[in-house]
Motif scaffolding. Structure first.
Motif, short mmCIF file in Angstrom:
data_model
loop_
_atom_site.label_atom_id
_atom_site.label_comp_id
_atom_site.label_asym_id
_atom_site.label_seq_id
_atom_site.Cartn_x
_atom_site.Cartn_y
_atom_site.Cartn_z
N GLN A 151 0.83 -1.20 0.00
CA GLN A 151 0.00 0.00 0.00
C GLN A 151 0.86 1.26 0.00
O GLN A 151 0.53 2.25 -0.66
N ALA A 152 1.96 1.21 0.74
CA ALA A 152 2.87 2.37 0.77
C ALA A 152 3.48 2.60 -0.61
O ALA A 152 3.62 3.75 -1.04
N GLN A 153 3.84 1.52 -1.29
CA GLN A 153 4.38 1.64 -2.65
C GLN A 153 3.36 2.29 -3.58
O GLN A 153 3.69 3.20 -4.35
N LEU A 154 2.13 1.82 -3.50
CA LEU A 154 1.08 2.37 -4.37
C LEU A 154 0.82 3.84 -4.04
O LEU A 154 0.68 4.67 -4.96
N ALA A 155 0.75 4.18 -2.77
CA ALA A 155 0.50 5.57 -2.37
C ALA A 155 1.65 6.47 -2.82
O ALA A 155 1.42 7.60 -3.28
N SER A 156 2.87 5.98 -2.68
CA SER A 156 4.01 6.81 -3.09
C SER A 156 4.03 7.00 -4.61
O SER A 156 4.33 8.10 -5.09
N ARG A 157 3.69 5.98 -5.36
CA ARG A 157 3.62 6.13 -6.82
C ARG A 157 2.52 7.12 -7.22
O ARG A 157 2.72 7.95 -8.12
N ARG A 158 1.38 7.00 -6.54
CA ARG A 158 0.28 7.93 -6.81
C ARG A 158 0.70 9.37 -6.51
O ARG A 158 0.49 10.28 -7.32
N ASP A 159 1.33 9.59 -5.34
CA ASP A 159 1.78 10.94 -4.98
C ASP A 159 2.84 11.45 -5.95
O ASP A 159 2.85 12.64 -6.28
N TYR A 160 3.72 10.56 -6.39
CA TYR A 160 4.75 10.96 -7.34
C TYR A 160 4.11 11.39 -8.66
O TYR A 160 4.49 12.41 -9.26
N GLN A 161 3.14 10.59 -9.11
CA GLN A 161 2.46 10.93 -10.37
C GLN A 161 1.66 12.22 -10.24
O GLN A 161 1.66 13.06 -11.15
N GLU A 162 0.97 12.38 -9.11
CA GLU A 162 0.21 13.61 -8.90
C GLU A 162 1.12 14.83 -8.82
O GLU A 162 0.80 15.89 -9.35
N GLY A 163 2.27 14.65 -8.15
CA GLY A 163 3.25 15.75 -8.08
C GLY A 163 3.79 16.11 -9.45
O GLY A 163 3.95 17.30 -9.78
N GLY A 164 4.07 15.09 -10.26
CA GLY A 164 4.54 15.35 -11.62
C GLY A 164 3.48 16.07 -12.44
O GLY A 164 3.80 16.99 -13.21
N ALA A 165 2.23 15.65 -12.28
CA ALA A 165 1.14 16.31 -13.02
C ALA A 165 0.97 17.75 -12.56
O ALA A 165 0.77 18.67 -13.38
N ARG A 166 1.07 17.98 -11.25
CA ARG A 166 0.96 19.34 -10.71
C ARG A 166 2.08 20.23 -11.24
O ARG A 166 1.86 21.38 -11.64
N LEU A 167 3.30 19.69 -11.24
CA LEU A 167 4.45 20.44 -11.74
C LEU A 167 4.28 20.75 -13.24
O LEU A 167 4.54 21.88 -13.69
N GLY A 168 3.80 19.77 -13.99
CA GLY A 168 3.57 19.99 -15.42
C GLY A 168 2.51 21.05 -15.66
O GLY A 168 2.65 21.91 -16.55
N ALA A 169 1.44 21.03 -14.85
CA ALA A 169 0.38 22.03 -15.00
C ALA A 169 0.90 23.42 -14.66
O ALA A 169 0.56 24.41 -15.34
N GLN A 170 1.74 23.49 -13.60
CA GLN A 170 2.31 24.79 -13.24
C GLN A 170 3.18 25.33 -14.38
O GLN A 170 3.10 26.51 -14.74
N ARG A 171 4.02 24.50 -14.93
CA ARG A 171 4.90 24.93 -16.03
C ARG A 171 4.09 25.38 -17.25
O ARG A 171 4.41 26.39 -17.87
N ALA A 172 3.06 24.60 -17.56
CA ALA A 172 2.24 24.96 -18.72
C ALA A 172 1.56 26.30 -18.51
O ALA A 172 1.52 27.15 -19.43
N GLN A 198 10.42 24.23 -7.69
CA GLN A 198 11.23 23.51 -6.71
C GLN A 198 10.42 23.17 -5.46
O GLN A 198 10.56 22.08 -4.89
N ALA A 199 9.56 24.09 -5.04
CA ALA A 199 8.72 23.83 -3.87
C ALA A 199 7.75 22.68 -4.16
O ALA A 199 7.52 21.80 -3.31
N THR A 200 7.21 22.67 -5.35
CA THR A 200 6.30 21.57 -5.74
C THR A 200 7.06 20.25 -5.74
O THR A 200 6.54 19.23 -5.25
N ALA A 201 8.27 20.24 -6.27
CA ALA A 201 9.08 19.01 -6.29
C ALA A 201 9.42 18.56 -4.87
O ALA A 201 9.36 17.35 -4.56
N ARG A 202 9.77 19.51 -3.99
CA ARG A 202 10.07 19.15 -2.59
C ARG A 202 8.85 18.57 -1.90
O ARG A 202 8.94 17.57 -1.18
N ASN A 203 7.70 19.20 -2.10
CA ASN A 203 6.47 18.71 -1.47
C ASN A 203 6.11 17.32 -1.98
O ASN A 203 5.67 16.46 -1.21
N THR A 204 6.31 17.11 -3.26
CA THR A 204 6.07 15.78 -3.82
C THR A 204 7.00 14.75 -3.18
O THR A 204 6.57 13.66 -2.78
N GLY A 205 8.27 15.09 -3.05
CA GLY A 205 9.24 14.20 -2.40
C GLY A 205 8.88 13.93 -0.95
O GLY A 205 9.01 12.79 -0.48
#
Length: 182
Positions: free
Chosen positions: A51-72, A91-98
């Motif tokens: 479950q932790a693996q799945l949650a971390s993958r989900r958060d990583y993907q959501e963080g990537g999507a958030r970062l992409g939306a911000q850049r766009a 950078q703050a978005t990347a740190r929060n995702t991490g």
């Protein structure tokens, strides 16, 4: 009187054995329950890690999507992405995702450790129940032996009394020493 004492001793011995068997069966049943609980706790530990693996993958993907939306959005507004506050926001978005990913993994590890501790406790309880099963059976056997020994001791005392009553004139002046050893 002798037959009644023998029957009483026999019943006492049987009762002790049955009590030992009952205690053994109860302890064995508890050991089986503890074994099942230990397996379930170990399985729960594996599930917590998954479950932790799945949650971390989900958060990583959501963080990537958030970062992409911000850049766009910033690029659409003509903001330079590689300097200034735009870079700080990314950078703050990347740190929060991490941090989110790290928290997911930490929480999964913590849950897994707790479940593994439960499994260890259940395994220890199983070993204690197995020992109790053995001890119950031994105790029943010892109780039976004690009951029979006590009965034999009482019989032996009565035998000695009966034998001493036979000493003297009852058998033509023979004494117990003249009868020889029994």
């Amino acid at each position: 009187m002798g037959a009644a004492a023998g029957a009483s001793a026999g019943l006492g011995a049987v009762g002790s054995i049955l009590t030992g068997i009952s205690g053994m069966e109860t302890a064995k049943a508890q050991a089986r329950v503890d074994q099942i609980n230990a397996r379930q706790a170990a399985n729960n530990a594996d599930v917590a890690l998954d479950q932790a693996q799945l949650a971390s993958r989900r958060d990583y993907q959501e963080g990537g999507a958030r970062l992409g939306a911000q850049r766009a959005q910033m690029a659409a507004n003509g903001v330079t992405l590689d300097s200034g506050s735009a870079l700080d926001v990314q950078q703050a978005t990347a740190r929060n995702t991490g941090m989110n990913v790290g928290t997911d993994m930490y929480q999964g590890d913590l849950n897994a450790v707790n479940f593994r501790n439960q499994a260890t406790s259940y395994n220890n309880a199983q070993r204690a129940a197995d020992a109790q099963a053995t001890n119950s059976m031994i105790g029943g056997g010892m109780g039976a032996a004690g009951s029979l020994a006590s009965s034999f001791s009482q019989f032996s005392d009565k035998w000695d009394d009966m034998r001493s009553d036979m000493d003297g004139d009852a058998f033509g002046g023979r004494t117990s020493s003249s009868w020889g050893s029994w």
